[in-house]
Scaffold this active site. Structure first.
Site, PDB file in Angstrom:
ATOM      1  N   TRP A   5       7.713  77.947  54.923  1.00  0.00           N
ATOM      2  CA  TRP A   5       8.899  77.785  55.755  1.00  0.00           C
ATOM      3  C   TRP A   5       8.967  76.364  56.307  1.00  0.00           C
ATOM      4  O   TRP A   5      10.050  75.800  56.466  1.00  0.00           O
ATOM      5  CB  TRP A   5       8.901  78.816  56.878  1.00  0.00           C
ATOM      6  CG  TRP A   5      10.167  78.766  57.662  1.00  0.00           C
ATOM      7  CD1 TRP A   5      10.297  78.440  58.970  1.00  0.00           C
ATOM      8  CD2 TRP A   5      11.491  79.005  57.172  1.00  0.00           C
ATOM      9  NE1 TRP A   5      11.632  78.458  59.339  1.00  0.00           N
ATOM     10  CE2 TRP A   5      12.381  78.810  58.244  1.00  0.00           C
ATOM     11  CE3 TRP A   5      12.022  79.351  55.927  1.00  0.00           C
ATOM     12  CZ2 TRP A   5      13.767  78.946  58.124  1.00  0.00           C
ATOM     13  CZ3 TRP A   5      13.403  79.499  55.809  1.00  0.00           C
ATOM     14  CH2 TRP A   5      14.243  79.297  56.887  1.00  0.00           C
TER      15      TRP A   5
ATOM     16  N   TYR B 170      12.424  76.273  65.803  1.00  0.00           N
ATOM     17  CA  TYR B 170      13.002  77.363  65.011  1.00  0.00           C
ATOM     18  C   TYR B 170      12.620  78.712  65.636  1.00  0.00           C
ATOM     19  O   TYR B 170      13.473  79.589  65.829  1.00  0.00           O
ATOM     20  CB  TYR B 170      12.532  77.274  63.550  1.00  0.00           C
ATOM     21  CG  TYR B 170      12.979  78.444  62.735  1.00  0.00           C
ATOM     22  CD1 TYR B 170      14.314  78.581  62.368  1.00  0.00           C
ATOM     23  CD2 TYR B 170      12.088  79.432  62.334  1.00  0.00           C
ATOM     24  CE1 TYR B 170      14.750  79.674  61.632  1.00  0.00           C
ATOM     25  CE2 TYR B 170      12.512  80.519  61.601  1.00  0.00           C
ATOM     26  CZ  TYR B 170      13.839  80.634  61.252  1.00  0.00           C
ATOM     27  OH  TYR B 170      14.256  81.723  60.539  1.00  0.00           O
TER      28      TYR B 170
ATOM     29  N   GLU C 108      16.446  81.082  53.251  1.00  0.00           N
ATOM     30  CA  GLU C 108      15.414  82.039  52.841  1.00  0.00           C
ATOM     31  C   GLU C 108      15.283  82.075  51.321  1.00  0.00           C
ATOM     32  O   GLU C 108      14.186  82.228  50.790  1.00  0.00           O
ATOM     33  CB  GLU C 108      15.714  83.436  53.400  1.00  0.00           C
ATOM     34  CG  GLU C 108      15.600  83.532  54.900  1.00  0.00           C
ATOM     35  CD  GLU C 108      14.234  83.200  55.468  1.00  0.00           C
ATOM     36  OE1 GLU C 108      13.224  83.241  54.729  1.00  0.00           O
ATOM     37  OE2 GLU C 108      14.166  82.886  56.670  1.00  0.00           O
TER      38      GLU C 108
END
Length: 186
Positions: A47, A17, A39
């Site tokens: 995350w 990522y 998000e």
């Protein structure tokens, strides 16, 4: 030896990522929508948790195809609330559908992408960040965009979520100065 931002070294998924997506300028409406949704789901979670569930989110939300997500019904919400492979939060699921409808029926001139990038003059903002603890949770810009998005009907777009989104979509580049992906090191 590859040098990455400190937060990105906990797993191969985080590394990918970081290396392939984070802080890279994104203009495609569908990709921006996906990043906004992810998000939104991250709010209050790590995350890593979101990345672990990303494939399931893509499956359940039709690869974040705006028209298909915007057409989802209350029955779809109930079905998604039963799927243990995603983050099962009714408000976040409903916000995903709502936000697709807002983007699909864009209420102002132009497109969501053009509108969003206008906040930064079409160019990413580069912060000279020496250590992870210097990365802000939010900024005046994120607070302003959050307010404007709420006026347009978006949901679950608080200032902290917006700042993470701005980073994810590349409007803000917060790669550490020591990171190989920092603009100074490219």
């Amino acid at each position: 030896m590859v040098k990455r931002c400190d937060w990105a070294t906990s797993s191969p998924a985080m590394e990918r990522y970081h290396d392939e997506e984070w802080c890279r300028p994104e203009h495609d409406e569908q990709r921006l929508f996906e990043l906004l949704c992810l998000e939104t789901y991250q709010a209050g979670l790590s995350w890593q948790t979101v990345l672990n569930k990303r494939a399931a989110f893509q499956r359940d939300f039709y690869s974040f195809e705006l028209k298909r997500v915007a057409a989802m019904t209350p029955a779809d919400v109930e079905r998604l609330l039963q799927d243990p492979e995603i983050i099962r939060n009714r408000r976040k699921i409903e916000a995903t559908i709502n936000n697709a409808q807002v983007i699909l029926n864009w209420p102002t001139t132009g497109h969501f992408s053009t509108w969003l990038w206008a906040f930064v003059g079409g160019q990413p903002i580069r912060h000279a960040i020496a250590s992870t603890d210097q990365i802000p949770a939010t900024t005046d810009l994120a607070q302003h965009i959050s307010r404007e998005m709420k006026k347009l009907g978006f949901k679950f777009v608080g200032p902290t979520t917006m700042y993470s989104f701005l980073q994810a979509a590349g409007l803000v580049n917060d790669h550490l100065l020591s990171c190989d992906w920092a603009p100074e090191n490219q």
